[in-house]
Design an enzyme around this catalytic site. Sequence first.
Site, short mmCIF file in Angstrom:
data_model
loop_
_atom_site.label_atom_id
_atom_site.label_comp_id
_atom_site.label_asym_id
_atom_site.label_seq_id
_atom_site.Cartn_x
_atom_site.Cartn_y
_atom_site.Cartn_z
CG HIS A 128 -2.07 -0.92 1.16
ND1 HIS A 128 -3.17 -0.69 0.38
CD2 HIS A 128 -2.27 -2.11 1.77
CE1 HIS A 128 -4.01 -1.70 0.52
NE2 HIS A 128 -3.48 -2.59 1.36
CG ASP A 165 -3.07 -3.66 5.35
OD1 ASP A 165 -2.19 -2.79 5.22
OD2 ASP A 165 -4.24 -3.49 4.99
CD GLU A 166 -5.66 -5.63 1.94
OE1 GLU A 166 -6.79 -6.11 2.06
OE2 GLU A 166 -5.45 -4.50 1.42
CB VAL A 167 2.76 -7.69 1.42
CG1 VAL A 167 3.88 -8.03 0.45
CG2 VAL A 167 3.07 -6.37 2.14
#
Length: 865
Positions: free
Chosen positions: A448, A534-536
């Site tokens: 992100h 988050d969300e790699v």
Amino acid sequence: MSISTNQYLKIFWVTLGAVFFNFYSAQSQPTALEPQKLVANWEINENNYQNKAQFLSTLTLTNKSAGALPAAGWKIYFNFNRSIIPGSVRGTVNIRHLNGDLFEISPRPDFRIMVTGNTTRISFITGGAALNITDAPTGFYFVWDNNPRQGLAMAPVTVTVPTQAEQSLPGAGNGPTITLATPESIFQQNKNTEDIVANKLPQVFPTPATYRETGAEFVLTPEVPIITPNDYFPEAEMLANDLAAVFGKKLTYRNSGEGKAIRLIKKEDFGPEAYELRVTPQEIVINASAPAGMFYGLQSLKTMLPPTALDGKQKSVTLRGVEITDSPRFGHRAVMLDVARNFQPKSQILKILDLMALYKLNVLHFHLNDDEGWRLEIKPLPELTEVGSKRAHTLDSRDNLPPSYGSGPVSNGPPGSGFYTRADFVQILKYARDRNIKVIPEIETPGHARAAIKAMDARYTRLLGAGQKEAAEKYLLRDVSDKSEYRSVQNWNDNVINVALPSVYNFMETVVDEVRDMYQEAGATLQTIHFGGDEVPNGVWVKSPVVQKLMQEDDRFTSVDDMWYFYFEKVNDILKTRNLYLSGWEEVAMRKTEIDGQKHYIPNPGLVNENIHVDVWNNVLGGGAEDLAYRLANAGYKVVLSNVTNLYMDMAYNPTFEETGFYWGSYVDVDKPFRFIPFNYYKNTKTDKFGKPLPKNLFTGKERLTEFGKNNIVGIQGLLWAETIISPERMEYMLLPKLLGLAERAWAPEPEWAIEKDSVKSETQYQQAWSQFANVLGKRELPRLDRYSSGYRYRLPLPGAVVQNGKVTANVQLPGLTIRYTADGTEPTIKSKVYTGPITETGAIKLRTFDSTGRGGKTVRVVNL
């Protein structure tokens, strides 16, 4: 020289012919296309198309310009938060996904010129289902091929709302039926809420630990002084200013005095946020041992004022006699505001801080950067805001980021573009400090992070061009030779920082030190920085030469996954050397491991003793991680409950097509945070997001919260992600009244219904508690918010309505709000009839909820034959 008659006539006719030729040529030249008059309409054709988890929709382009849209030489761009299935596009155009949520339309060879009034239809298939207006594509703009750097805004997209007959959507295969909300279903939801007489409601909100009314009254006038020790002069000043809005003049405050007064007393043996409040006919007394406790006592006093007192110029206000002893259930009562996806001006942040303070919320988790924007000035790195804070048409992101979430082709301020200067941020910190609100800045990394990456790319290009290679590489956030391929959840393919680069840690240290300096300038406490995490996506770093080299040099690394732990250990060290602790999303506390050949995430034992605080959001029902928050707390991590099912305020209120907001995790109305049970949220989680019963064994085998784990639940947090937050009004709509359910659950003692083991008794207790809460909101707190801090544009609930025995019966979620109706087909207004009982008129009955100022919500329609 003389001219003969024949020569004269020849010249005359040639000249006249030229005039007529030029005239007719001018008339035959095509009028230029006006892109702002190209209109896009989107409609859903079929959910569960071909009996699969996908939907078919159609985009219709209509040319309302006097000029023609040519057959070639142009592109149209738009944002769409879904993935179009390759090969599914039908029409005379191609649709290509670029990056993030940006798509490109280009004409095929068989595209025909569109003159005024012509339309073209483009159909395509998209995964999932489309259930509300947020699913629509948006932000359409036009670009000529011969001027590829200029984007021209088109007309705002229109959306065809499904008819009532289409609102029952069959599930895919053996999946559940999805039924959208109707006036009848809303009526059924509201029917058990008791309408409680206003004078029977408690006078303080959120619910205090102990509360007793004495039957006595205190008459407050502007002549009543505030008596306070010097320690509480700042709190006395704020109270005096608040009451000036009631009386039109400030109350005076001083150290001592006899007689009728408001008395602020420093009394030891209270917790830092605890207070006592006593109202008698002679005085109002607030005892506290610390400024925070005194501040919260004053907020309780303010909620005792009748909302109409804020209309101003009151001669006196009568307060009921009460005896209150109070302290919060949780020390961490947070609101997460995302200003990266869409920006909010400083004035709006200050207004939200006012709201938080009134309802005793004490942490602002400030999400300051993401793929779509960097919002904080960092003076040593000016490109962060020169490039990273701006969104406009671009295909290379060299000067600005591309449009996202419909922000359009031009960088002209919010919601797409904007940032807080250092002075802005310092002012926000001071304003929060004075209201006992801690601000936790979030620097989202390593995923992100596209805004930061592209900003540092711009810096690298500038300095490299000036021959300063070493300086250019000092803050670089990506390996320029990396060929890794990945796609994030939000469809970016270049948004992850390469954590093997030493320059990454130069960047982190510079940002951290600049942020610390701003807190010091503001006189605000900084205890932690949130580093996201988050969300790699899978696939990052695997083809990076820098990563491969580091893995070869250090035998600690067995796979690319180890880069993750390497990064957060380094970041944790950066913070520890500055006496700060690390906060992050749940993934910061997780580690990949293999069980039976399959990769699983478990609590990371390597960081468990590092005082790392994690916001745990993932309890998606049926997703397998329903117990994640409890697993991490039981393992020893400090956990902030941030559950998507109950606390994500960007989720739509209900399954009504025109209700904005996402719904992938749940639908979240004000009842969801109110009914949340922090220490056992399994207990009353009985239905899925569509209201369908969950399998009885859903929580079988899920980890329960231990007594040790309870001590690691530091608080709860409501979260407002900003993909759909395009204005301050939309922000307030999505936050309110949900935030009041959060405030109640964060501050008030654990309710009886949450711990009652008898399910029937528990449900009865819950319904009684809900009725009181709903009445407090409808009759006290929402009317207060109509007036407080210039007024808040909260969501007004849809009326519920049913036709029974030839009459229309209506109700509303929050008693105290007014329902008005019409029977002649017109929209209800403030002048329409007030609903007081069953409606006997026949035909199409339209009903609408109104607040105390006359502002109306959305309209519902029922037919009484």
